[in-house]
Design a protein around this motif. Structure first.
Motif, PDB file in Angstrom:
ATOM      1  N   TYR A  96       0.833  -1.192   0.000  1.00  0.00           N
ATOM      2  CA  TYR A  96       0.000   0.000   0.000  1.00  0.00           C
ATOM      3  C   TYR A  96       0.874   1.250   0.000  1.00  0.00           C
ATOM      4  CZ  TYR A  96       0.826  -0.282   5.092  1.00  0.00           C
ATOM      5  OH  TYR A  96       1.401  -0.379   6.328  1.00  0.00           O
ATOM      6  N   LEU A  97       0.280   2.336  -0.472  1.00  0.00           N
ATOM      7  CA  LEU A  97       0.935   3.634  -0.393  1.00  0.00           C
ATOM      8  C   LEU A  97       0.576   4.263   0.939  1.00  0.00           C
ATOM      9  CD1 LEU A  97       0.502   5.346  -3.887  1.00  0.00           C
ATOM     10  CD2 LEU A  97       2.651   4.781  -2.766  1.00  0.00           C
ATOM     11  N   ALA A  98       1.562   4.826   1.611  1.00  0.00           N
ATOM     12  CA  ALA A  98       1.316   5.416   2.921  1.00  0.00           C
ATOM     13  C   ALA A  98       2.075   6.724   3.077  1.00  0.00           C
ATOM     14  CB  ALA A  98       1.720   4.450   4.027  1.00  0.00           C
ATOM     15  N   VAL A  99       1.566   7.556   3.981  1.00  0.00           N
ATOM     16  CA  VAL A  99       2.261   8.774   4.388  1.00  0.00           C
ATOM     17  C   VAL A  99       3.082   8.438   5.629  1.00  0.00           C
ATOM     18  CG1 VAL A  99       2.006  11.180   5.120  1.00  0.00           C
ATOM     19  CG2 VAL A  99       0.332  10.166   3.550  1.00  0.00           C
ATOM     20  N   ALA A 100       4.317   8.925   5.677  1.00  0.00           N
ATOM     21  CA  ALA A 100       5.166   8.681   6.845  1.00  0.00           C
ATOM     22  C   ALA A 100       5.997   9.921   7.150  1.00  0.00           C
ATOM     23  CB  ALA A 100       6.080   7.479   6.604  1.00  0.00           C
ATOM     24  N   SER A 101       6.435  10.007   8.397  1.00  0.00           N
ATOM     25  CA  SER A 101       7.257  11.145   8.822  1.00  0.00           C
ATOM     26  C   SER A 101       8.075  10.741  10.038  1.00  0.00           C
ATOM     27  CB  SER A 101       6.366  12.350   9.166  1.00  0.00           C
ATOM     28  OG  SER A 101       5.582  12.067  10.316  1.00  0.00           O
ATOM     29  N   LEU A 102       8.920  11.638  10.502  1.00  0.00           N
ATOM     30  CA  LEU A 102       9.617  11.419  11.769  1.00  0.00           C
ATOM     31  C   LEU A 102       8.605  11.522  12.911  1.00  0.00           C
ATOM     32  CD1 LEU A 102      12.795  13.565  11.095  1.00  0.00           C
ATOM     33  CD2 LEU A 102      12.736  11.072  11.375  1.00  0.00           C
ATOM     34  N   PRO A 103       8.796  10.795  13.994  1.00  0.00           N
ATOM     35  CA  PRO A 103       7.855  10.879  15.127  1.00  0.00           C
ATOM     36  C   PRO A 103       7.718  12.310  15.637  1.00  0.00           C
ATOM     37  CG  PRO A 103       9.407   9.068  15.418  1.00  0.00           C
ATOM     38  CD  PRO A 103       9.899   9.860  14.248  1.00  0.00           C
ATOM     39  N   GLY A 104       6.477  12.762  15.807  1.00  0.00           N
ATOM     40  CA  GLY A 104       6.238  14.092  16.327  1.00  0.00           C
ATOM     41  C   GLY A 104       6.552  15.227  15.374  1.00  0.00           C
ATOM     42  N   GLN A 105       6.764  14.871  14.106  1.00  0.00           N
ATOM     43  CA  GLN A 105       7.107  15.898  13.114  1.00  0.00           C
ATOM     44  C   GLN A 105       5.942  16.867  12.916  1.00  0.00           C
ATOM     45  OE1 GLN A 105      10.082  16.113  11.034  1.00  0.00           O
ATOM     46  NE2 GLN A 105       9.219  18.089  10.483  1.00  0.00           N
ATOM     47  N   THR A 106       6.220  18.151  12.960  1.00  0.00           N
ATOM     48  CA  THR A 106       5.215  19.164  12.646  1.00  0.00           C
ATOM     49  C   THR A 106       5.641  19.876  11.372  1.00  0.00           C
ATOM     50  OG1 THR A 106       6.372  20.772  14.035  1.00  0.00           O
ATOM     51  CG2 THR A 106       4.562  19.531  15.042  1.00  0.00           C
ATOM     52  N   PRO A 107       4.693  20.212  10.516  1.00  0.00           N
ATOM     53  CA  PRO A 107       5.031  20.877   9.259  1.00  0.00           C
ATOM     54  C   PRO A 107       5.878  22.121   9.483  1.00  0.00           C
ATOM     55  CG  PRO A 107       2.730  20.229   9.264  1.00  0.00           C
ATOM     56  CD  PRO A 107       3.237  19.997  10.651  1.00  0.00           C
ATOM     57  N   SER A 108       6.907  22.298   8.651  1.00  0.00           N
ATOM     58  CA  SER A 108       7.838  23.411   8.817  1.00  0.00           C
ATOM     59  C   SER A 108       7.314  24.700   8.210  1.00  0.00           C
ATOM     60  CB  SER A 108       9.183  23.064   8.177  1.00  0.00           C
ATOM     61  OG  SER A 108       9.013  22.751   6.797  1.00  0.00           O
ATOM     62  N   THR A 109       6.315  24.598   7.320  1.00  0.00           N
ATOM     63  CA  THR A 109       5.774  25.779   6.656  1.00  0.00           C
ATOM     64  C   THR A 109       4.260  25.625   6.521  1.00  0.00           C
ATOM     65  OG1 THR A 109       6.026  24.806   4.451  1.00  0.00           O
ATOM     66  CG2 THR A 109       7.889  26.059   5.299  1.00  0.00           C
ATOM     67  N   ILE A 110       3.632  26.658   6.030  1.00  0.00           N
ATOM     68  CA  ILE A 110       2.187  26.602   5.782  1.00  0.00           C
ATOM     69  C   ILE A 110       1.870  25.540   4.732  1.00  0.00           C
ATOM     70  CG2 ILE A 110       0.203  27.912   4.917  1.00  0.00           C
ATOM     71  CD1 ILE A 110       1.474  30.413   6.105  1.00  0.00           C
ATOM     72  N   ALA A 111       2.723  25.440   3.710  1.00  0.00           N
ATOM     73  CA  ALA A 111       2.578  24.399   2.690  1.00  0.00           C
ATOM     74  C   ALA A 111       3.723  23.409   2.859  1.00  0.00           C
ATOM     75  CB  ALA A 111       2.598  25.003   1.290  1.00  0.00           C
ATOM     76  N   PRO A 112       3.550  22.406   3.721  1.00  0.00           N
ATOM     77  CA  PRO A 112       4.635  21.472   4.000  1.00  0.00           C
ATOM     78  C   PRO A 112       5.070  20.699   2.762  1.00  0.00           C
ATOM     79  CG  PRO A 112       2.559  20.668   4.895  1.00  0.00           C
ATOM     80  CD  PRO A 112       2.323  22.069   4.448  1.00  0.00           C
ATOM     81  N   LYS A 113       6.305  20.247   2.813  1.00  0.00           N
ATOM     82  CA  LYS A 113       6.877  19.523   1.675  1.00  0.00           C
ATOM     83  C   LYS A 113       6.695  18.019   1.856  1.00  0.00           C
ATOM     84  CE  LYS A 113      10.363  23.093   0.774  1.00  0.00           C
ATOM     85  NZ  LYS A 113      11.816  23.394   0.699  1.00  0.00           N
ATOM     86  N   VAL A 114       6.320  17.378   0.757  1.00  0.00           N
ATOM     87  CA  VAL A 114       6.117  15.931   0.736  1.00  0.00           C
ATOM     88  C   VAL A 114       6.959  15.350  -0.382  1.00  0.00           C
ATOM     89  CG1 VAL A 114       4.460  14.059   0.401  1.00  0.00           C
ATOM     90  CG2 VAL A 114       3.762  16.133   1.621  1.00  0.00           C
ATOM     91  N   ALA A 115       7.809  14.388  -0.083  1.00  0.00           N
ATOM     92  CA  ALA A 115       8.643  13.734  -1.090  1.00  0.00           C
ATOM     93  C   ALA A 115       8.022  12.400  -1.489  1.00  0.00           C
ATOM     94  CB  ALA A 115      10.054  13.511  -0.552  1.00  0.00           C
ATOM     95  N   SER A 116       8.071  12.091  -2.793  1.00  0.00           N
ATOM     96  CA  SER A 116       7.464  10.849  -3.253  1.00  0.00           C
ATOM     97  C   SER A 116       7.940  10.476  -4.648  1.00  0.00           C
ATOM     98  CB  SER A 116       5.933  10.973  -3.271  1.00  0.00           C
ATOM     99  OG  SER A 116       5.332   9.749  -3.645  1.00  0.00           O
ATOM    100  N   LYS A 117       7.922   9.176  -4.929  1.00  0.00           N
ATOM    101  CA  LYS A 117       8.100   8.689  -6.292  1.00  0.00           C
ATOM    102  C   LYS A 117       6.806   8.873  -7.086  1.00  0.00           C
ATOM    103  CE  LYS A 117      11.148   4.861  -4.889  1.00  0.00           C
ATOM    104  NZ  LYS A 117      11.271   3.377  -4.835  1.00  0.00           N
TER     105      LYS A 117
END
Length: 212
Positions: A96-117
């Motif tokens: 499955y495709l999933a969203v993941a991040s570092l534990p407790g990560q909060t977006p750094s900007t109003i439009a957070p960055k998402v990396a993906s293939k």
């Protein structure tokens, strides 16, 4: 004898699982293909020829008619719209495709960055969630992006979750379930309709039997 069918498949696990389905459907394929380095593999007793390609390239071979049939992951089909028929869910190579991040990560900007293939799929998902993001396309090692500050989150394929855990990331959302699909070139479907429809019916019988 019916016309030869040409089939594009990814190397590795998907090829092995799809070939086993074909065997279960009554097609006489070799028990093992001798040289995995070959890009074209003949199966004369089944009147088939296999092209081994990168997963993302399989729909291209089918769309352009080089291959009559292909086996492609739903992730690839969602990301790139192709002029092919998706005729059967083979129910193999599930992930499955999933969203993941570092534990407790909060977006750094109003439009957070998402990396993906899968930038198109990721952008569509977050838009449906009502969230504005900046999507960065990467081709590999997606887990690295949050670790070095390139992105706040990633969208990537998850099978066991081991790679995420090894890199200190946690899954936060499931985007979509993924399995491999049988796809067909539209012209081939008209010209070789009997052979293709027979294959679809035989494979469907195997897949439905496995699901019971």
């Amino acid at each position: 004898m019916s016309e030869q069918l040409t089939i594009a498949m990814p190397k590795g696990r998907i090829f092995d699982e799809a070939a086993e389905l074909l065997r279960q459907a009554g097609y006489r394929l070799p028990d093992a293909f001798d040289d995995s380095r070959k890009l074209i593999v003949e199966a004369p007793e089944a009147n088939m020829k296999f092209f081994l390609a990168k997963p993302t390239d399989v729909p291209t071979y089918v769309e352009h008619g080089v291959a009559d049939i292909g086996v492609a992951g739903k992730d690839v089909m969602l990301e790139d719209e192709r002029d092919v028929y998706e005729v059967l869910d083979l129910n193999i190579s599930a992930c499955y495709l999933a969203v993941a991040s570092l534990p407790g990560q909060t977006p750094s900007t109003i439009a957070p960055k998402v990396a993906s293939k899968y930038p198109k799929t990721a952008a569509k998902y977050f838009k449906e969630q009502g969230e504005q993001v900046e999507v960065i396309k990467l081709n590999g090692s997606i887990e690295l992006a949050p670790l070095v500050g390139l992105a706040d989150r990633i969208v990537d394929i998850v099978s066991t979750g081991g790679t995420l855990r090894e890199n200190g990331l946690v899954e936060t959302e499931e985007v979509v379930h993924i399995t491999s699909r049988l796809i067909v070139n539209p012209v081939s479907y008209r010209v070789k309709d009997e052979a293709i429809e027979e294959m679809v019916e035989r494979l469907a019988s195997v897949v439905e039997g496995d699901a019971e």
